[in-house]
Design a protein around this motif. Structure first.
Motif, mmCIF file in Angstrom:
data_model
loop_
_atom_site.group_PDB
_atom_site.id
_atom_site.type_symbol
_atom_site.label_atom_id
_atom_site.label_comp_id
_atom_site.label_asym_id
_atom_site.label_seq_id
_atom_site.Cartn_x
_atom_site.Cartn_y
_atom_site.Cartn_z
ATOM 1 N N ALA A 123 2.674 5.995 -3.043
ATOM 2 C CA ALA A 123 3.864 6.763 -3.142
ATOM 3 C C ALA A 123 3.981 7.378 -4.554
ATOM 4 O O ALA A 123 3.674 6.998 -5.511
ATOM 5 N N ARG A 128 0.866 -1.047 -0.042
ATOM 6 C CA ARG A 128 -0.187 0.026 -0.093
ATOM 7 C C ARG A 128 0.696 1.275 0.172
ATOM 8 O O ARG A 128 0.488 2.180 -0.670
ATOM 9 N N SER A 129 2.097 1.222 0.682
ATOM 10 C CA SER A 129 2.787 2.498 0.924
ATOM 11 C C SER A 129 3.485 2.614 -0.585
ATOM 12 O O SER A 129 3.596 3.621 -1.058
#
Length: 272
Positions: A140, A135-136
């Motif tokens: 990003a 998810r990160s």
């Protein structure tokens, strides 16, 4: 036996509900008065007075409702509640005692090994960590993202595409009606070359050998003007009469933006 003894004997054979009812009536109170004071529903008070304990939610509620009734009449609570418990026991209305379930030790063969439980927990932790990592990365900003191939090819194709050739001064000037419009075309000697009310789709080809052909019309926006098939700017502003506007290829191409925006609106000598 004395009369007092008979009365006491009869009173002792009264149920708790009957005693409460007698006390209530002696005080001139209605059952509704007791319900308002105790906030016990009328149907439950009626069941208590009739000793209909099976109509009540259970022995615990029966005792609680009766206590409230007794306190409202300021009677001997301890004695009456003791009698009530006796009546409940005799009538089989005691609070049910929940039977304890027998405990059987689990079969060790059916209990999963400890290492399996720890392994499942570790696998769950890995899954959760992987999800948050993905998810990160997905959220990003991708500053170094390559330009899509399709977009690059489109840009290159656009850059390589040759620009459209401008209209030529040798091209044929054609006026095409987009709406019903009246026009008059004449030359520098005021010789009338054409005059008509054109309908939608009508075309007029301006003679190439005409001496400075010009036009007068009241609806220049109703005419499409092309030179050699290439569209040029409108002859004037919508619904504004124009006159003495040159419509040869050279005159149309030589017009400045100012001429296109605000063409001459001066009157001309009526062509012959």
């Amino acid at each position: 036996m004395s009369e007092e003894g008979v009365d006491n004997a009869e009173f002792r054979f009264q149920t708790v509900g009957e005693q409460l009812k007698s006390a209530r009536e002696s005080r001139g109170l209605t059952l509704s008065d007791i319900a308002t004071q105790t906030r016990v529903p009328m149907r439950h008070l009626e069941a208590i007075e009739a000793a209909n304990y099976s109509a009540l939610p259970g022995s615990t509620y029966t005792v609680g409702f009766t206590k409230a009734y007794v306190r409202a009449l300021k009677l001997d609570e301890q004695a009456l509640i003791a009698e009530l418990r006796t009546e409940l026991a005799q009538g089989g209305h005691d609070a049910p005692v929940q039977k304890l379930q027998s405990y059987e030790p689990a079969d060790p063969a059916r209990v999963p090994p400890r290492w399996l439980a720890w392994g499942a927990a570790g696998f769950a932790v890995v899954l959760i960590a992987g999800y948050f990592l993905w998810r990160s990365m997905a959220l990003a900003p991708d500053a170094a993202a390559p330009t899509p191939v399709a977009e690059t090819e489109t840009t290159e194709a656009t850059a390589k595409k040759p620009a459209a050739a401008p209209a030529s001064a040798d091209g044929q000037v054609v006026l095409t009606a987009k709406d019903t419009v009246w026009i008059r075309v004449y030359d520098a000697d005021n010789k009338r070359l054409h005059e008509s009310e054109m309908k939608v789709g009508d075309r007029y080809e301006v003679p190439r050998d005409a001496n400075n052909p010009m036009i007068v019309t009241g609806r220049p926006q109703s005419l499409d003007v092309t030179i050699g098939g290439k569209a040029v700017a409108p002859l004037g502003e919508p619904d504004r009469t124009i006159a003495d506007v040159g419509i040869s290829a050279g005159a149309l191409l030589a017009r400045s933006p100012a001429d296109t925006a605000t063409p001459s609106a001066s009157s001309s000598t009526t062509p012959q």
